[in-house]
Design an enzyme around this catalytic site. Sequence first.
Site, PDB file in Angstrom:
ATOM      1  NE  ARG A   1      -4.275  -1.632   0.131  1.00  0.00           N
ATOM      2  CZ  ARG A   1      -4.295  -2.711  -0.829  1.00  0.00           C
ATOM      3  NH1 ARG A   1      -3.523  -2.890  -1.845  1.00  0.00           N
ATOM      4  NH2 ARG A   1      -5.318  -3.566  -0.594  1.00  0.00           N
TER       5      ARG A   1
ATOM      6  CG  HIS B   1      -3.598  -0.548  -6.685  1.00  0.00           C
ATOM      7  ND1 HIS B   1      -4.020  -0.150  -5.694  1.00  0.00           N
ATOM      8  CD2 HIS B   1      -3.511  -2.160  -6.523  1.00  0.00           C
ATOM      9  CE1 HIS B   1      -4.197  -1.083  -4.835  1.00  0.00           C
ATOM     10  NE2 HIS B   1      -3.938  -2.358  -5.529  1.00  0.00           N
TER      11      HIS B   1
HETATM   12  P1  NDP Z   1      -1.284 -11.841   4.403  1.00  0.00           P
HETATM   13  O1  NDP Z   1      -2.263 -11.308   5.312  1.00  0.00           O
HETATM   14  O2  NDP Z   1      -1.595 -13.244   3.770  1.00  0.00           O
HETATM   15  O3  NDP Z   1       0.128 -11.716   4.836  1.00  0.00           O
HETATM   16  C1  NDP Z   1       0.556 -10.496   5.302  1.00  0.00           C
HETATM   17  C2  NDP Z   1       2.135 -10.857   5.680  1.00  0.00           C
HETATM   18  O4  NDP Z   1       2.648  -9.634   6.339  1.00  0.00           O
HETATM   19  C3  NDP Z   1       2.625 -11.914   6.858  1.00  0.00           C
HETATM   20  O5  NDP Z   1       3.425 -12.649   6.470  1.00  0.00           O
HETATM   21  C4  NDP Z   1       2.651 -11.060   8.078  1.00  0.00           C
HETATM   22  O6  NDP Z   1       3.449 -11.947   9.017  1.00  0.00           O
HETATM   23  C5  NDP Z   1       3.240  -9.901   7.368  1.00  0.00           C
HETATM   24  N1  NDP Z   1       3.191  -8.682   8.566  1.00  0.00           N
HETATM   25  C6  NDP Z   1       1.940  -8.158   8.784  1.00  0.00           C
HETATM   26  N2  NDP Z   1       2.340  -7.233   9.787  1.00  0.00           N
HETATM   27  C7  NDP Z   1       3.744  -7.291   9.979  1.00  0.00           C
HETATM   28  C8  NDP Z   1       4.439  -6.538  10.872  1.00  0.00           C
HETATM   29  N3  NDP Z   1       4.218  -5.776  11.692  1.00  0.00           N
HETATM   30  N4  NDP Z   1       5.694  -6.889  10.613  1.00  0.00           N
HETATM   31  C9  NDP Z   1       6.224  -7.815   9.884  1.00  0.00           C
HETATM   32  N5  NDP Z   1       5.356  -8.580   9.059  1.00  0.00           N
HETATM   33  C10 NDP Z   1       4.139  -8.306   9.187  1.00  0.00           C
HETATM   34  O7  NDP Z   1      -1.505 -10.766   3.059  1.00  0.00           O
HETATM   35  P2  NDP Z   1      -1.311 -11.227   1.365  1.00  0.00           P
HETATM   36  O8  NDP Z   1      -0.177 -11.954   1.488  1.00  0.00           O
HETATM   37  O9  NDP Z   1      -2.568 -11.802   0.937  1.00  0.00           O
HETATM   38  O10 NDP Z   1      -1.405  -9.549   0.833  1.00  0.00           O
HETATM   39  C11 NDP Z   1      -0.551  -8.719   1.289  1.00  0.00           C
HETATM   40  C12 NDP Z   1      -0.924  -7.137   0.848  1.00  0.00           C
HETATM   41  O11 NDP Z   1      -0.395  -7.139  -0.507  1.00  0.00           O
HETATM   42  C13 NDP Z   1      -2.258  -7.003   1.136  1.00  0.00           C
HETATM   43  O12 NDP Z   1      -2.600  -6.483   2.208  1.00  0.00           O
HETATM   44  C14 NDP Z   1      -2.288  -5.854  -0.126  1.00  0.00           C
HETATM   45  O13 NDP Z   1      -2.019  -4.741   0.591  1.00  0.00           O
HETATM   46  C15 NDP Z   1      -1.222  -6.007  -1.136  1.00  0.00           C
HETATM   47  N6  NDP Z   1      -1.788  -6.417  -2.450  1.00  0.00           N
HETATM   48  C16 NDP Z   1      -1.409  -5.458  -3.155  1.00  0.00           C
HETATM   49  C17 NDP Z   1      -2.030  -5.759  -4.749  1.00  0.00           C
HETATM   50  C18 NDP Z   1      -1.666  -5.039  -5.875  1.00  0.00           C
HETATM   51  O14 NDP Z   1      -2.133  -5.371  -6.894  1.00  0.00           O
HETATM   52  N7  NDP Z   1      -0.563  -3.990  -5.582  1.00  0.00           N
HETATM   53  C19 NDP Z   1      -2.784  -6.892  -4.967  1.00  0.00           C
HETATM   54  C20 NDP Z   1      -3.148  -7.727  -3.854  1.00  0.00           C
HETATM   55  C21 NDP Z   1      -2.666  -7.417  -2.731  1.00  0.00           C
HETATM   56  P3  NDP Z   1       2.939 -13.208   9.757  1.00  0.00           P
HETATM   57  O15 NDP Z   1       3.082 -14.149   8.654  1.00  0.00           O
HETATM   58  O16 NDP Z   1       3.922 -13.468  10.660  1.00  0.00           O
HETATM   59  O17 NDP Z   1       1.491 -12.965  10.023  1.00  0.00           O
HETATM   60  C1  OXD Z   2      -5.831  -6.234  -3.266  1.00  0.00           C
HETATM   61  C2  OXD Z   2      -5.326  -5.165  -4.115  1.00  0.00           C
HETATM   62  O1  OXD Z   2      -5.670  -5.741  -1.960  1.00  0.00           O
HETATM   63  O2  OXD Z   2      -5.582  -5.293  -5.198  1.00  0.00           O
HETATM   64  O3  OXD Z   2      -6.165  -7.160  -3.486  1.00  0.00           O
HETATM   65  O4  OXD Z   2      -4.623  -4.126  -3.810  1.00  0.00           O
END
Ligand code: NDP
Ligand code: OXD
Length: 310
Positions: free
Chosen positions: A225, A273
């Site tokens: 983000r 995006h």
């Molecule tokens: P998940 O919830 O599956 O994974 C989140 C990861 O971030 C986990 O490994 C988690 O750790 C880690 N995390 C969260 N908080 C912290 C912290 N404070 N310190 C360190 N690590 C942290 O999310 P997704 O993989 O499904 O998606 C991730 C993000 O990708 C979405 O929230 C979205 O913002 C972005 N996204 C962007 C897109 C785009 O087109 N640009 C499309 C899709 C998603 P732990 O494993 O220990 O819980």
């Molecule tokens: C998502 C994105 O969170 O597209 O799926 O950013």
Amino acid sequence: MPMIIVSSGSNLSRWIDALKRAGPGIGVFMPDEIKDKASVRFALSWNHPHGIFREFPNLVCISSFGAGADHILSDPHIPEHIEVVRIIDPLLSSDMAEFTLTVIMSSIRRMPVFWQQKQTGVWKKHRYRRITETRIGVMGTGMIGHHVATILKRTGFQVSGWSRTKKSDPASYAKYHGREQLPEFLGMSDFLVCLLPLTPLTRGIVNKELLDMLPPEAFLINLGRGSHVVEADLLGSIDRGHVSGAHLDVFDTEPLPPSHPYWSHPAIEITPHVASLTDPTSVAPQIIENYQRLMDGKKLLNTVSRKLGY
Ligand code: NDP
Ligand code: OXD
């Protein structure tokens, strides 16, 4: 019982068609089409106008259209008892891996430089970096980040991942967790790929202090983000010559305003995006499944922790 679908700016017809195919007989409506507001228990949202759900007193669940749920959790008018669920889809992960590979390959093979040279008819060779010489750090190794890190490792890159909690699964790539291990992880990241969710702990995480811990000439790829990055710190770090550049797919304000300094910065690449777009046909069945579970009083899938923010 009707389902409502709310999104700022998106054309929803593909979504409505996909939901109707996946759940024939389920009524999918825009909020203003609903006469009996009390009949709605399930909503689907992407960047809804804050406060809109106050009109629906019996709402129980809000599902995100995508992987991130920050746009739902940032609405202060959503009471704590409402369950928030999100999308987990292998296509989101594989599309993200393809995008990340594209950006990194383009950078190590110097494509942006050659595109620029073509504009002015310049024939000049530049050395490239090999895959096996390139160290990549993936911040956030959840559903998407873990897949991205695994694919990059399989491709031959040196890969590290960083998460909040310790991982006990067999290591296909080097694994780090928590604030204490962040400096070591960053020190090995020639490319830093941000795939974190936006939470109170990750907002502004890519700041001067973090960027200073990267190796000289590291490159940032932000796919999480926009608010993960402190914009002035990134621009400062690039202009000082510490970070070599960035590929940014997500922004604090989207669309990125025309006057934003990122647009004219030669070391910043921008995509609107599009790193991984949710495919309505692929994800409609899981949305319908959660709707059905709610109707049947069963536990919902892919729930988001209101406490952790992801
Ligand atoms: P998940 O919830 O599956 O994974 C989140 C990861 O971030 C986990 O490994 C988690 O750790 C880690 N995390 C969260 N908080 C912290 C912290 N404070 N310190 C360190 N690590 C942290 O999310 P997704 O993989 O499904 O998606 C991730 C993000 O990708 C979405 O929230 C979205 O913002 C972005 N996204 C962007 C897109 C785009 O087109 N640009 C499309 C899709 C998603 P732990 O494993 O220990 O819980
Ligand atoms: C998502 C994105 O969170 O597209 O799926 O950013």
